[in-house]
Write an enzyme that holds these catalytic residues in place. Structure first.
Site, PDB file in Angstrom:
ATOM      1  N   LYS A 190       0.826  -1.199   0.000  1.00  0.00           N
ATOM      2  CA  LYS A 190       0.000   0.000   0.000  1.00  0.00           C
ATOM      3  C   LYS A 190       0.872   1.267   0.000  1.00  0.00           C
ATOM      4  O   LYS A 190       2.091   1.196  -0.042  1.00  0.00           O
ATOM      5  CB  LYS A 190      -0.941  -0.017   1.206  1.00  0.00           C
TER       6      LYS A 190
HETATM    7  C1  LIG Z   1      -9.366  -1.710  -2.340  1.00  0.00           C
HETATM    8  C2  LIG Z   1      -8.970  -2.454  -1.092  1.00  0.00           C
HETATM    9  N1  LIG Z   1      -9.708  -2.297   0.012  1.00  0.00           N
HETATM   10  C3  LIG Z   1      -9.392  -2.921   1.158  1.00  0.00           C
HETATM   11  C4  LIG Z   1      -8.301  -3.758   1.245  1.00  0.00           C
HETATM   12  C5  LIG Z   1      -8.014  -4.449   2.540  1.00  0.00           C
HETATM   13  O1  LIG Z   1      -6.846  -4.003   3.136  1.00  0.00           O
HETATM   14  P1  LIG Z   1      -5.940  -4.987   4.004  1.00  0.00           P
HETATM   15  O2  LIG Z   1      -5.092  -5.768   3.065  1.00  0.00           O
HETATM   16  O3  LIG Z   1      -5.145  -4.080   4.884  1.00  0.00           O
HETATM   17  O4  LIG Z   1      -6.851  -5.869   4.775  1.00  0.00           O
HETATM   18  C6  LIG Z   1      -7.489  -3.931   0.114  1.00  0.00           C
HETATM   19  C7  LIG Z   1      -6.276  -4.753   0.111  1.00  0.00           C
HETATM   20  O5  LIG Z   1      -6.157  -5.844   0.336  1.00  0.00           O
HETATM   21  C8  LIG Z   1      -7.840  -3.268  -1.092  1.00  0.00           C
HETATM   22  O6  LIG Z   1      -7.107  -3.418  -2.210  1.00  0.00           O
END
Ligand SMILES: Cc1ncc(COP(=O)(O)O)c(C=O)c1O
Length: 424
Positions: A190
Site C-alpha cells: 500500500k
Molecule cells: C481496495 C482495497 N480495500 C481494502 C483492502 C483491505 O486491506 P488490508 O489488506 O489491509 O486488509 C485492500 C487490500 O487488500 C484493497 O485493495
C-alpha cells in the site's frame, strides 16, 4: 538463464515501500519481543494519523479488512441487508460484508475510469440498502459530491475505502474524511506499509461509540504472527536484491513461503468469502512502530508517485492503443499504481510476457476478473456475471504500472518505451 543475471529487475509489489531504515527497524524490533504487542508506538501512530487527516476518532487494527469489519459491525446490520461496493475490487474489501451475513451488491465503474459510477449507484439501491463503500481505486478520487448526495437522499452510510489513496484529496479535503467512516490499509503493497495493518477513521458519533466498544474487546495478535510480519521486509529486502542472481531471490522467497516465515496477504478461505486466520485484533505495537516510520515518508512517497505518473502520462498520451485514466478536476490523485488499459486481453497478456522477458515484472489488479486476487470465487462473493460490464471489460484489458519509491524515473521511461514499442 544468464542473460539477466546482473539486470536490476523492476517490480511492482515486492515490499515496494520498505527502505533501508525500515528493514533495520524491523530487524531491531524482531530482537525486542517485549515491544511486539504493547508499547507507546500504537498511541503515537494513532495520534499522528489523526493529526495528518485532521480527525478525532481513529482505531488501529491488524488489517484494513478487519477495520472495515469493525465499521460495518458498528452499523448494526441485519441479515440480508445490502451494501453497495464497486466491482473491480479485492476480495478483502468485500468479505467483511459476508462475515456479517449482509449482501454485497456490485456497482459498475465508469467507462473511462476505475471508480464507481454514481448513476449505477442509484440504479442498484433497494429498500435493503444500508451503506455504500466508496473505493478510491489506485488513489484516484471517486465522485464524492454525487455519491454523498445520493447517500443523503436515501439515508445511506458512506464508508470510504482509502486503502489505495492515503494522502489523496477531493476538493481540498483529505480522502477518508468525507463520509461517515473510512478505512486505511497499511498492507505490504500500500501507499505506506506496516506490513499488515489498517485503521478505521470515524466521523459519525453513533458509529464511533459502537466501534469503541468493539475495539476494547479486541486483543493484539499472537507473538508468532507479529514475528512473521517483522520478518517480511527483511526476507523480501534480500529477495529484491538477488531476484535474478542465479534465481537466488526466487529460491529464498519460495523457501520462506514453504517454511511459513511470512503470512500470505490473502489466504485460501478468503478467496471464497471466508475469514482470515487472525480474528480482528488491535494493531500490535511493533507494527505501529513500522507504520510511524513510514508515515514520516508519506508526503515524499506521494510526491514521487505523482512525478512517476506524469512520466507515464507524457510518454503514453499519444499512443492510441492504450487508454489512460484521468483524475477528476480539483482532486489530488496519489497513484498507488498507474493503470493502463489495452484494446483487448490478448494484447495486454502478451505485453506482460514481453515485459517479463526484459525483467520488468508488471501485474494485473485485481485479476482478469472483477474481484481479485486470481482464484477468487465470484459466485461465493455474490457477483452476478454481466451486472457490471465496464468493470468486466476493464479487468480483462488493464494492467498496472509501478509508481512506488522503488520505481526510478529511468524505470518509468523504460516501461513507457516497452509499451510504445509493443503496442503501436
Ligand atoms: C481496495 C482495497 N480495500 C481494502 C483492502 C483491505 O486491506 P488490508 O489488506 O489491509 O486488509 C485492500 C487490500 O487488500 C484493497 O485493495
Amino acid at each position: 538463464m544468464f542473460k539477466n543475471i546482473f539486470t536490476k529487475p523492476i517490480f511492482i509489489s515486492i515490499s515496494p515501500t520498505a527502505e533501508k531504515n525500515d528493514i533495520i527497524l524491523a530487524l531491531k524490533l524482531l530482537l525486542q519481543p517485549w515491544k511486539w504487542k504493547s508499547g507507546e508506538s500504537r498511541e503515537k501512530f494513532k495520534s499522528s494519523l489523526a493529526y495528518y487527516l485532521g480527525v478525532k476518532d481513529i482505531f488501529l487494527f491488524d488489517s484494513g479488512r478487519n477495520a472495515l469489519y469493525a465499521i460495518l459491525l458498528s452499523l448494526n446490520l441485519k441479515e440480508g441487508d445490502e451494501i453497495l461496493i464497486q466491482a473491480f475490487t479485492c476480495t478483502a474489501a468485500v468479505n467483511p460484508i459476508l462475515w456479517l451475513k449482509a449482501r454485497p451488491v456490485y456497482v459498475d465503474v465508469s467507462t473511462d475510469g476505475v471508480n464507481m459510477l454514481p448513476k449505477d449507484v442509484e440504479k442498484k439501491i433497494t429498500l435493503k440498502t444500508k451503506a455504500i463503500i466508496v473505493q478510491h481505486t489506485f488513489g484516484f478520487s471517486a465522485e464524492m459530491d454525487e455519491i454523498l448526495k445520493i447517500a443523503k437522499k436515501h439515508k445511506l452510510a458512506v464508508i470510504e475505502d482509502v486503502a489505495h489513496a492515503f494522502g489523496g484529496k477531493y476538493k481540498r479535503k483529505m480522502l477518508g474524511t468525507l463520509g461517515d467512516a473510512a478505512i486505511l490499509s497499511f498492507g505490504r503493497s500500500k501507499i505506506i506499509s506496516s506490513v499488515s495493518g489498517g485503521a478505521a477513521v470515524v466521523n459519525n458519533k453513533a458509529i464511533a461509540e459502537n466501534l469503541e466498544a468493539f475495539y476494547r474487546s479486541c486483543r493484539p495478535p499472537k507473538a508468532r504472527w507479529v514475528a512473521q510480519q517483522l520478518l517480511h521486509p527483511i526476507i523480501f529486502g534480500c529477495v529484491k536484491l538477488s531476484y535474478n542472481f542465479l534465481y537466488f531471490g526466487r529460491i529464498l522467497a519460495l523457501t520462506a513461503k514453504v517454511l511459513r516465515l511470512y503470512t500470505p496477504s490473502v489466504c485460501k478461505a478468503e478467496k471464497k468469502g471466508g475469514r482470515p486466520p487472525l480474528p480482528p485484533s488491535v494493531m500490535p505495537n511493533a507494527l505501529a512502530a513500522l507504520g510511524l516510520n513510514q508515515l514520516d515518508k508519506l508526503d515524499r512517497f506521494n510526491e514521487h508517485r505523482i512525478k512517476v505518473a506524469k512520466i507515464y502520462e507524457a510518454g503514453l498520451k499519444k499512443n492510441k492503443k492504450v487508454l489512460l485514466v484521468k483524475s477528476l478536476p480539483k482532486t489530488k490523485s496519489v497513484f498507488l499504481y498507474f493503470p493502463v488499459a489495452f484494446e483487448n486481453s490478448f494484447i495486454s497478456d502478451e505485453f506482460l510476457l514481453y515485459a517479463k522477458r526484459e525483467s520488468v515484472y508488471l501485474e494485473v489488479w485485481p485479476a482478469r476478473t472483477v474481484i481479485g486476487p486470481p482464484g477468487t470465487s465470484l459466485n461465493k462473493l455474490f457477483y452476478i456475471a454481466g451486472s457490471c460490464p465496464s468493470a468486466e471489460s476493464l479487468a480483462l484489458r488493464s494492467i498496472v504500472l509501478p509508481t512506488s519509491p522503488l520505481t526510478s524515473y529511468k524505470d518509468a521511461l523504460e516501461i513507457v518505451n516497452l509499451i510504445n514499442t509493443h503496442a503501436r
